[in-house]
Design an enzyme around this catalytic site. Structure first.
Site, mmCIF file in Angstrom:
data_model
loop_
_atom_site.group_PDB
_atom_site.id
_atom_site.type_symbol
_atom_site.label_atom_id
_atom_site.label_comp_id
_atom_site.label_asym_id
_atom_site.label_seq_id
_atom_site.Cartn_x
_atom_site.Cartn_y
_atom_site.Cartn_z
ATOM 1 N N LYS A 170 0.692 -1.138 -0.029
ATOM 2 C CA LYS A 170 0.045 -0.082 0.076
ATOM 3 C C LYS A 170 1.005 1.340 0.079
ATOM 4 O O LYS A 170 2.102 1.382 0.415
ATOM 5 C CB LYS A 170 -0.836 -0.098 1.309
HETATM 6 N N1 GLU Z 1 -7.447 0.277 -3.050
HETATM 7 C C1 GLU Z 1 -8.341 -1.269 -3.376
HETATM 8 C C2 GLU Z 1 -8.283 -1.773 -2.059
HETATM 9 O O1 GLU Z 1 -7.987 -1.448 -0.825
HETATM 10 C C3 GLU Z 1 -7.843 -1.807 -4.578
HETATM 11 C C4 GLU Z 1 -6.490 -2.251 -4.600
HETATM 12 C C5 GLU Z 1 -5.959 -2.891 -5.680
HETATM 13 O O2 GLU Z 1 -6.560 -2.940 -6.762
HETATM 14 O O3 GLU Z 1 -4.710 -3.101 -5.995
HETATM 15 O O4 GLU Z 1 -8.263 -3.005 -2.000
#
Ligand code: GLU
Length: 440
Positions: free
Chosen positions: A130
């Site tokens: 992240k």
């Molecule tokens: N931000 C989204 C989540 O928290 C998607 C992450 C992604 O598609 O890599 O799952």
């Protein structure tokens, strides 16, 4: 705090086995502390794999970057950015990038860890990662936002890549920001690399159905849970916190299935209509006005009254730490579907469990987004694109199968769906870890 804060064990050779780095000790009541409590709950169910559990309690890699940009008025502003790779045992890092004024390192650590669990829960071949920048993007011009995104992408260029770590949208980031990230990475490496990010516009290698995917996944697990618990969707009252990509789409799909969306809260207001809000009209209002505030077809409620609304289904789809020990007691819903990441604290989780409220945890309920991100990445690699119907059908199948497996584990061990999801996911992660072995 987790058991990892205990006194470090020392071997005969003097090596410290479990010393805890300072950044892992901080903020134990925040999202990272919440995540550690969730790991502690799953440890008794991991069997021999429990010897690897410390792996889950420390991110593999943390990068903190300074992101300087020239503002339109000529001053130089510095923002703090992060990319955390929590675990890469099952594949490259995967997870979104968040632009928000409250982003902290420990928050990004927790979000990266939840990505590891989520990706393993739906069995897509990724680890967890992240990123984020502590910034209020609403205060930036388009030009400033582009410069911020490009400089951040260059700074985290050390870590990201189509087979290393693949960012995607999260809170306050979107297809345009992904397009700038893809372009910046491609310019820096000298070759167009569409697979370096997902959630791109469809014309740049994005996938049909990606924007709606998280909300569609929320709806899909909601339907499955309703079937299993005998809750009729037709006429069911739904309350939603957050009306963006996740909450807005989930509300639309529940309304189309005959449910009544009675209350919605976002950063611009809390609105209520006992007969059911006109969801398409509300979506159109949010598109032009930036939030639900000022919507004509509803009454205004006090923000603190939102949690006590009479409803069968509650969907927190905003930020983490929203359902706490102070408001969990007021919740009347039978089903809570976590569209956001980490919306429920551990104490609140226990209160809801004792009240008989079924919580569909973030790590399965909002996994639809990353599942279609996986489809996008596969399509980019093969330069062959699927129809929206194919995407949606595959998404629904993956979500249904994953949810059925988790439901069974929760029945078998008599544990919450959160602990069951952690059992399934952590076994997959730690099994991969064990098979790969320690290097050197
Ligand atoms: N931000 C989204 C989540 O928290 C998607 C992450 C992604 O598609 O890599 O799952």
């Amino acid at each position: 705090m987790s058991s990892s804060s205990g006194a470090p064990a020392t071997t005969a050779a003097g090596a410290v086995v479990h010393s805890v780095p300072s950044y892992l000790q901080a903020d134990h009541l925040g999202p990272w502390g919440n995540y550690l409590q969730q790991v502690d709950r799953v440890t008794p169910y991991l069997g021999n794999l429990a010897r690897w559990v410390e792996t889950l309690k420390r991110p593999k890699r943390i990068l903190i970057v300074d992101v300087p940009i020239e503002l339109d008025n000529g001053t130089i502003a510095h923002y703090e950015g992060y990319r955390v790779q929590h675990n890469l045992s099952r594949g490259p890092g995967k997870g979104g990038v968040r632009f928000h004024q409250d982003v902290t390192l420990s928050e990004v650590m927790a979000l990266s860890a939840w990505m590891s669990v989520k990706n393993a829960a739906v069995n897509v071949p990724y680890g967890g990662a992240k990123g984020g920048i502590r910034v209020d993007p609403k205060k930036l011009s388009m030009g400033e936002l582009e410069r911020l995104t490009r400089r951040y992408t260059s700074e985290i260029g050390l870590l990201i890549g189509p087979s290393k770590d693949i960012p995607a949208p999260d809170v306050n980031t979107n297809g345009q920001i992904m397009a700038w990230m893809m372009d910046t990475y491609s310019m820096n490496t000298g070759a167009t690399a569409t697979g370096v990010v997902t959630g791109k516009p469809v014309d740049l290698g994005g996938s049909l159905g990606r924007v709606e995917a998280t909300g569609r996944g929320v709806y899909t697990v909601g339907v499955e849970a309703a079937k299993l618990t005998g809750l009729a969707l037709s006429g069911a009252r739904v309350a939603v916190q957050g009306f963006g990509n996740v909450g807005g789409i989930a509300a639309k799909l529940f309304a189309e299935a005959g449910a009544k969306v009675v209350a919605v809260q976002d950063h611009t207001g809390t609105i209520f209509n006992g007969n059911g809000l006109d969801v398409p009209a509300l979506l159109a209002h949010v598109k032009t006005r930036g939030g639900v505030g000022g919507f004509a077809g509803a009454d205004v409620m006090k923000p603190e009254e939102f949690w006590g609304v009479d409803c069968e289904i509650l969907i927190p789809a905003a930020l983490e730490g929203q359902i706490t020990k102070d408001n969990a007691g007021q919740i009347k819903a039978k089903l809570v579907i976590e569209g956001a990441n980490g919306p429920t604290t551990t104490e609140a989780d226990d209160i809801l469990h004792d009240k008989g409220v079924l919580v569909l945890p973030d790590v399965i309920a909002n996994a639809g987004g990353v599942t279609v991100s996986y489809f996008e990445w596969v399509q980019d690699f093969s330069s062959f694109f699927w129809s929206e119907d194919e995407i949606n059908a595959r998404l629904v199948r993956i979500m249904q199968e994953a949810f059925a497996g988790i439901w069974q584990v929760s029945q078998e061990h008599k544990v919450s769906l959160r602990t069951a999801t952690f059992i399934v996911a952590c076994q997959r992660i730690l099994h991969a870890r064990e098979m790969r072995g320690l290097y050197p």
